[in-house]
Design a protein around this motif. Sequence first.
Motif, mmCIF file in Angstrom:
data_model
loop_
_atom_site.group_PDB
_atom_site.id
_atom_site.type_symbol
_atom_site.label_atom_id
_atom_site.label_comp_id
_atom_site.label_asym_id
_atom_site.label_seq_id
_atom_site.Cartn_x
_atom_site.Cartn_y
_atom_site.Cartn_z
ATOM 1 N N PHE A 1 0.840 -1.189 0.000
ATOM 2 C CA PHE A 1 0.000 0.000 0.000
ATOM 3 C C PHE A 1 0.879 1.244 0.000
ATOM 4 C CE2 PHE A 1 -2.658 -3.347 1.589
ATOM 5 C CZ PHE A 1 -3.906 -3.080 1.031
ATOM 6 N N ALA A 2 0.310 2.339 -0.521
ATOM 7 C CA ALA A 2 1.079 3.575 -0.662
ATOM 8 C C ALA A 2 1.204 4.351 0.640
ATOM 9 C CB ALA A 2 0.451 4.463 -1.731
ATOM 10 N N GLY A 3 0.265 4.153 1.566
ATOM 11 C CA GLY A 3 0.307 4.906 2.815
ATOM 12 C C GLY A 3 -0.464 4.214 3.917
ATOM 13 N N GLU A 4 -0.310 4.735 5.140
ATOM 14 C CA GLU A 4 -0.946 4.122 6.300
ATOM 15 C C GLU A 4 -2.460 4.190 6.209
ATOM 16 O OE1 GLU A 4 0.543 5.632 9.962
ATOM 17 O OE2 GLU A 4 2.638 5.207 9.485
ATOM 18 N N ASP A 5 -2.987 5.293 5.719
ATOM 19 C CA ASP A 5 -4.441 5.427 5.632
ATOM 20 C C ASP A 5 -5.039 4.357 4.734
ATOM 21 O OD1 ASP A 5 -4.389 7.591 7.324
ATOM 22 O OD2 ASP A 5 -4.545 9.094 5.736
ATOM 23 N N ALA A 6 -4.402 4.091 3.605
ATOM 24 C CA ALA A 6 -4.903 3.068 2.686
ATOM 25 C C ALA A 6 -4.846 1.689 3.332
ATOM 26 C CB ALA A 6 -4.093 3.091 1.390
ATOM 27 N N VAL B 1 -4.050 -8.765 8.251
ATOM 28 C CA VAL B 1 -3.077 -8.290 9.241
ATOM 29 C C VAL B 1 -2.373 -7.063 8.684
ATOM 30 C CG1 VAL B 1 -0.999 -8.871 10.569
ATOM 31 C CG2 VAL B 1 -2.707 -10.642 10.093
ATOM 32 N N MET B 2 -2.067 -6.121 9.543
ATOM 33 C CA MET B 2 -1.238 -4.969 9.193
ATOM 34 C C MET B 2 -0.409 -4.604 10.417
ATOM 35 S SD MET B 2 -3.920 -1.759 9.444
ATOM 36 C CE MET B 2 -2.693 -0.555 9.928
ATOM 37 N N VAL B 3 0.435 -3.599 10.283
ATOM 38 C CA VAL B 3 1.240 -3.128 11.410
ATOM 39 C C VAL B 3 0.810 -1.716 11.773
ATOM 40 C CG1 VAL B 3 3.556 -2.440 12.139
ATOM 41 C CG2 VAL B 3 3.215 -4.601 10.949
ATOM 42 N N SER B 4 0.548 -1.498 13.053
ATOM 43 C CA SER B 4 0.203 -0.173 13.552
ATOM 44 C C SER B 4 0.579 -0.129 15.028
ATOM 45 C CB SER B 4 -1.287 0.134 13.346
ATOM 46 O OG SER B 4 -1.573 1.491 13.642
ATOM 47 N N ASP B 5 0.119 0.887 15.740
ATOM 48 C CA ASP B 5 0.483 1.021 17.152
ATOM 49 C C ASP B 5 -0.721 0.732 18.053
ATOM 50 O OD1 ASP B 5 -0.910 3.712 17.842
ATOM 51 O OD2 ASP B 5 0.289 4.207 16.084
ATOM 52 N N TRP B 6 -0.420 0.416 19.296
ATOM 53 C CA TRP B 6 -1.484 0.033 20.237
ATOM 54 C C TRP B 6 -2.410 1.201 20.560
ATOM 55 C CZ3 TRP B 6 -0.937 3.204 24.338
ATOM 56 C CH2 TRP B 6 0.343 3.605 24.721
ATOM 57 N N LEU B 7 -1.916 2.429 20.429
ATOM 58 C CA LEU B 7 -2.767 3.584 20.715
ATOM 59 C C LEU B 7 -3.917 3.665 19.709
ATOM 60 C CD1 LEU B 7 -3.051 6.027 22.603
ATOM 61 C CD2 LEU B 7 -1.718 7.340 20.945
ATOM 62 N N TRP B 8 -3.599 3.426 18.437
ATOM 63 C CA TRP B 8 -4.635 3.432 17.405
ATOM 64 C C TRP B 8 -5.626 2.288 17.634
ATOM 65 C CZ3 TRP B 8 -5.742 0.094 13.123
ATOM 66 C CH2 TRP B 8 -6.679 0.624 12.226
ATOM 67 N N VAL B 9 -5.103 1.129 18.024
ATOM 68 C CA VAL B 9 -5.973 -0.018 18.289
ATOM 69 C C VAL B 9 -6.910 0.286 19.454
ATOM 70 C CG1 VAL B 9 -6.013 -2.426 19.065
ATOM 71 C CG2 VAL B 9 -4.357 -1.690 17.333
ATOM 72 N N SER B 10 -6.372 0.851 20.525
ATOM 73 C CA SER B 10 -7.202 1.206 21.680
ATOM 74 C C SER B 10 -8.287 2.190 21.287
ATOM 75 C CB SER B 10 -6.327 1.796 22.792
ATOM 76 O OG SER B 10 -7.105 2.213 23.888
ATOM 77 N N ARG B 11 -7.916 3.164 20.473
ATOM 78 C CA ARG B 11 -8.899 4.158 20.032
ATOM 79 C C ARG B 11 -10.010 3.497 19.217
ATOM 80 N NH1 ARG B 11 -7.690 10.203 17.870
ATOM 81 N NH2 ARG B 11 -9.811 10.753 17.284
ATOM 82 N N GLN B 12 -9.653 2.575 18.349
ATOM 83 C CA GLN B 12 -10.648 1.878 17.535
ATOM 84 C C GLN B 12 -11.551 0.997 18.403
ATOM 85 O OE1 GLN B 12 -11.219 2.411 14.243
ATOM 86 N NE2 GLN B 12 -9.678 4.022 14.458
ATOM 87 N N ARG B 13 -10.967 0.352 19.400
ATOM 88 C CA ARG B 13 -11.769 -0.486 20.296
ATOM 89 C C ARG B 13 -12.755 0.366 21.095
ATOM 90 N NH1 ARG B 13 -10.232 -5.912 20.691
ATOM 91 N NH2 ARG B 13 -11.539 -6.145 22.539
ATOM 92 N N SER B 14 -12.310 1.549 21.497
ATOM 93 C CA SER B 14 -13.208 2.448 22.225
ATOM 94 C C SER B 14 -14.383 2.887 21.361
ATOM 95 C CB SER B 14 -12.434 3.683 22.706
ATOM 96 O OG SER B 14 -11.457 3.325 23.662
ATOM 97 N N ALA B 15 -14.174 2.849 20.031
ATOM 98 C CA ALA B 15 -15.236 3.226 19.099
ATOM 99 C C ALA B 15 -16.082 2.030 18.673
ATOM 100 C CB ALA B 15 -14.631 3.899 17.877
ATOM 101 N N GLY B 16 -15.787 0.843 19.227
ATOM 102 C CA GLY B 16 -16.614 -0.320 18.949
ATOM 103 C C GLY B 16 -16.016 -1.361 18.024
ATOM 104 N N GLU B 17 -14.815 -1.121 17.505
ATOM 105 C CA GLU B 17 -14.174 -2.102 16.633
ATOM 106 C C GLU B 17 -13.521 -3.209 17.464
ATOM 107 O OE1 GLU B 17 -14.416 -2.195 13.456
ATOM 108 O OE2 GLU B 17 -15.298 -0.238 13.061
ATOM 109 N N ASP B 18 -13.258 -4.344 16.821
ATOM 110 C CA ASP B 18 -12.693 -5.481 17.558
ATOM 111 C C ASP B 18 -11.220 -5.716 17.200
ATOM 112 O OD1 ASP B 18 -12.954 -6.536 14.982
ATOM 113 O OD2 ASP B 18 -13.476 -8.539 15.713
#
Length: 329
Positions: A68-73, A85-102
Motif C-alpha cells: 500500500f502507498a500509505g498508512e491510511d490506505a 493483518v497490518m502493522v500499527s500502534d497500540w494507541l490506534w488499536v485502543s482508540r478503535q476499540r473504544s469506538a466499537g471495533e474489535d
Amino acid sequence: MTDRQKGGLPLRLVIAIILTIGFMSPALAAESVRVGVLKFGTVNWELDTIKAHGLDEKNGVSIDVRFFAGEDATNVALMAGAIDVMVSDWLWVSRQRSAGEDLTFVPYSTSVGAMMVAGSSPIKSLADLKGRKIGVAGGPLDKSWLLIQGLARDKFSLDLAGENEIVYGAPPLLAEKARQGEFDAVLNFWQFCARLEADGFRRLVSANEAASALGATGDVAAIGYVFHEKWAQDHPRAIEGFLRASGEAKALLERSDEEWLRLAPVIRAERRELDILRDRYREGIPDRTIDEEEEDAARLHAVLARLGGERLVGPGRALAPGTFWRARE
C-alpha cells in the motif's frame, strides 16, 4: 479383472481421488494470511526473511503480502476486510476499540524514534534545545514527540513546542535537511535515526528514554501486528502459524549477520549503515510478557491522554480492554 473393486469404488475413481488429495493437501494445510504493508517499510525485512526461508509454509500458513502507498490506505483495507493483518500502534488499536471495533494487537517492535543532533553539535541535553530549530517527523500528535515534550516539561520546565521553531515533515525529507544542517535537532523514526547515525549524528534522547522517565518499567512495543479479533478466533491456525513464523524470523535476524547481508538489497543500505540498522532492529525485538507490555501501555496511555487529549487518544481515557491480544485456549 474389471476396474470396479468388488463392493467398492471403481479403481479409476479411487486413483483420481488419491491424486486429487495429493495435489490439494499443501493448499489445504496452508491457510492464507493477507498482510498489508508499506512498500518500503521495515516490516518487509521480516516478511522477506519468512518467505526466503519458507517459515510460513513450515508453520502451516501462506503469507500473501499486499503493498500500500500509505498508512491510511492500509487502515482502510484492514477495516474493509481486504487484508487480515497490518502493522500499527497500540494507541490506534485502543482508540478503535473504544469506538466499537474489535481490533487487537501483538507486539512487533520496541524500536522508536529519537531526537538526533550532529556529532559536533554543542547540544548535550533537552535543556539545550531552548530557542532552537527542530524538525519533527509524524506531526504534532506523534507519540514520540509528545513523550519527549512531556519529559522536557517535567525535567527542565521547557515547552519544546512553544519555545522553539518546529518544522513538521516527512521522515526522509527531514533526515536530508538534517544532513544539510538546516536543523539544530531532528526527531525522526528509528530507521532514519539509524541512517543518520551512520552519517555521524548522535542520539540526544529516545522516545523509550522519555517513556521510562514518565513511568514505563521497560521498553514498550511501539508497533505491532494488528488484526480483527473475530478473524483470529475464526482462524486460530492462521494467526498462530503467522506469529510463529514471525518469531522464527526475528530469531534468525537476531543471531545471523549473514541474513542481514542477504537483506542488504531490500534494505538499500551500505555496510556501515546496514550494521547500525541491524543493531537497532535487534534492540527492538520484544522480550517481555504481554502483561508487562499492557501494564506499561496503560501507564503511557494516561500520559498521552494528558499531553495529546481526545485528538490523540479518542473518547477513551484509558487503554481499552482487549487492546493486547491473548491466544485463546
